[in-house]
Design an enzyme around this catalytic site. Structure first.
Site, PDB file in Angstrom:
ATOM      1  N   HIS A 122      10.061 -24.649  78.609  1.00 17.67           N
ATOM      2  CA  HIS A 122      10.117 -26.124  78.102  1.00 17.67           C
ATOM      3  C   HIS A 122       9.899 -25.912  76.619  1.00 17.67           C
ATOM      4  O   HIS A 122       9.894 -26.898  76.011  1.00 17.67           O
ATOM      5  CB  HIS A 122       9.190 -26.989  78.892  1.00 17.67           C
ATOM      6  CG  HIS A 122       9.317 -27.081  80.099  1.00 17.67           C
ATOM      7  ND1 HIS A 122      10.731 -27.847  80.804  1.00 17.67           N
ATOM      8  CD2 HIS A 122       8.852 -27.005  81.574  1.00 17.67           C
ATOM      9  CE1 HIS A 122      10.519 -27.906  81.776  1.00 17.67           C
ATOM     10  NE2 HIS A 122       9.581 -27.628  82.247  1.00 17.67           N
ATOM     11  N   ASP A 159      14.750 -22.981  88.103  1.00 13.78           N
ATOM     12  CA  ASP A 159      13.367 -23.898  88.071  1.00 13.78           C
ATOM     13  C   ASP A 159      13.852 -25.160  88.504  1.00 13.78           C
ATOM     14  O   ASP A 159      14.730 -25.684  87.988  1.00 13.78           O
ATOM     15  CB  ASP A 159      12.686 -23.684  86.725  1.00 13.78           C
ATOM     16  CG  ASP A 159      11.382 -24.477  86.887  1.00 13.78           C
ATOM     17  OD1 ASP A 159      10.191 -23.541  87.023  1.00 13.78           O
ATOM     18  OD2 ASP A 159      11.278 -25.423  86.721  1.00 13.78           O
ATOM     19  N   HIS A 161      12.668 -27.848  87.177  1.00 13.29           N
ATOM     20  CA  HIS A 161      12.786 -28.676  85.927  1.00 13.29           C
ATOM     21  C   HIS A 161      13.817 -27.965  84.773  1.00 13.29           C
ATOM     22  O   HIS A 161      13.963 -26.825  85.081  1.00 13.29           O
ATOM     23  CB  HIS A 161      11.318 -28.667  85.273  1.00 13.29           C
ATOM     24  CG  HIS A 161      10.385 -29.120  86.186  1.00 13.29           C
ATOM     25  ND1 HIS A 161       9.630 -28.361  86.939  1.00 13.29           N
ATOM     26  CD2 HIS A 161       9.922 -30.407  86.627  1.00 13.29           C
ATOM     27  CE1 HIS A 161       8.658 -29.040  87.493  1.00 13.29           C
ATOM     28  NE2 HIS A 161       8.911 -30.172  87.415  1.00 13.29           N
ATOM     29  N   ASP A 243       9.782 -23.876  91.933  1.00 13.82           N
ATOM     30  CA  ASP A 243       9.201 -25.246  92.349  1.00 13.82           C
ATOM     31  C   ASP A 243      10.278 -25.955  92.893  1.00 13.82           C
ATOM     32  O   ASP A 243      10.304 -27.309  93.052  1.00 13.82           O
ATOM     33  CB  ASP A 243       8.566 -25.927  90.984  1.00 13.82           C
ATOM     34  CG  ASP A 243       9.135 -25.799  89.807  1.00 13.82           C
ATOM     35  OD1 ASP A 243      10.473 -25.220  89.798  1.00 13.82           O
ATOM     36  OD2 ASP A 243       8.808 -25.898  88.847  1.00 13.82           O
TER      37      ASP A 243
HETATM   38 ZN   LIG Z   1       9.370 -26.166  86.733  1.00 14.75          ZN
END
Ligand SMILES: [Zn+2]
Length: 310
Positions: A122, A159, A161, A243
């Site tokens: 991120h 992931d 996200h 995740d």
């Molecule tokens: Zn994540």
């Protein structure tokens, strides 16, 4: 050939406030899950500024270093915090990923898994966010290109996200294909299929909440793997967040450890076809400790199985 495993105890000194899902216990769960495996174990070095500067500004490095508290925590953006040990922990992530690239490209290991924290995907050029301080996997890609002279590097990010940082850091980089699956809508909000990069080299696969492993597999086969196959990378990097597991408290997808094993096999198939099996995987998210442990073990067991074949 063997599979290498990079980590470092400094990553235990990145201590987040109580209740933050990105916690020291995550790395303990990962290392315990891999403790019985025959892996080439290496300490992650501290990352070098010259490598970080391929993706971040000197101002970003200086900001993080200057913000480190002498005790307790200091908050950056959202739920991203710095503790006294956070800067060195993040440097270990960069050093681990670059060291893993060195080892795999030199033939010292067939492939490698890097387990450090904080995660990285991120972080943008001058923004630490989403628990991430440095864009570890993007830095490793640039390192493989600029330092080792590779021509093409592919990154797979599974992931839950979207790796907004990796996308942002590599938006103008034609030598990297970035292929990401992620839940949408979800944090951080980026990752639409229409976001393609300056050279059409970014491939985003947004998935709806509830997406099963079978649906994921079909989507990867139809959309992401053909893009990597056509690119014919010299090296494949993985942003390995776990995740998307159905037990994860932050994600809404419904994968299990068999799905992570399948993904790993298929990525290794592409690596076998194009780059002598060379894969470097780095831990990103994964916040249910049992699911994280089981998924990481499944992922690394496949890396090891495929590495032994080489
Ligand atoms: Zn994540």
């Amino acid at each position: 050939m063997t599979t290498a495993f990079f980590t470092h105890p400094d990553c235990d000194l990145h201590i987040e406030p109580p209740g933050n899902p990105e916690q020291v216990a995550r790395l303990h769960a990962v290392t315990a899950a891999l403790s019985g495996m025959d892996l080439l174990r290496r300490d992650a070095d501290l990352g070098r500024a010259e490598d970080i500067l391929r993706c971040h500004s000197a101002r970003h490095i200086d900001m993080l270093r200057a913000a480190i508290p002498s005790q307790g925590w200091v908050g950056l953006t959202g739920d991203t915090y710095l503790a006294p040990g956070s800067f060195d922990a993040a440097l270990r992530g960069v050093g681990g990923a670059c060291g893993a690239v060195d080892l795999v490209l030199s033939g010292g290991a067939a492939n490698a898994f890097v387990a450090t924290r904080p995660p990285g995907h991120h972080a943008e050029r001058e923004i630490a966010m989403g628990f991430c301080l440095f864009g570890t996997i993007a830095i490793a890609a640039k390192y493989a290109l600029d330092h080792h002279g590779l021509s093409r590097v592919a990154i797979v990010d599974f992931d839950v996200h979207h790796g907004n940082g990796t996308q942002s850091l590599l938006w103008d980089e034609p030598r990297v294909v970035f292929a990401s699956s992620h839940e949408m809508p979800q944090y951080p909000g980026t990752g639409a299929a229409s976001e393609k990069g300056a050279h059409g080299q970014i491939h985003n696969l947004p998935l709806s909440a509830g997406c099963t492993g079978a649906e994921m597999r079909a989507a990867y086969e139809a959309q992401l793997f053909p893009a990597i196959d056509a690119f014919a990378p010299d090296l494949i990097l993985i942003s390995a967040g776990f995740d998307a597991h159905h037990a994860d408290p932050l994600g809404g997808l419904r994968w299990d450890e068999d799905d992570f094993a399948w993904l790993t096999h298929r990525i290794c198939d592409l690596a076998d076809r194009h780059c002598a099996g060379r894969v470097v995987s780095a831990l990103e998210g994964g916040y249910d400790l049992d699911a994280l442990a089981a998924s990481t073990a499944a992922h690394v067991a496949v890396l090891k199985e495929r590495g032994n074949d080489r």
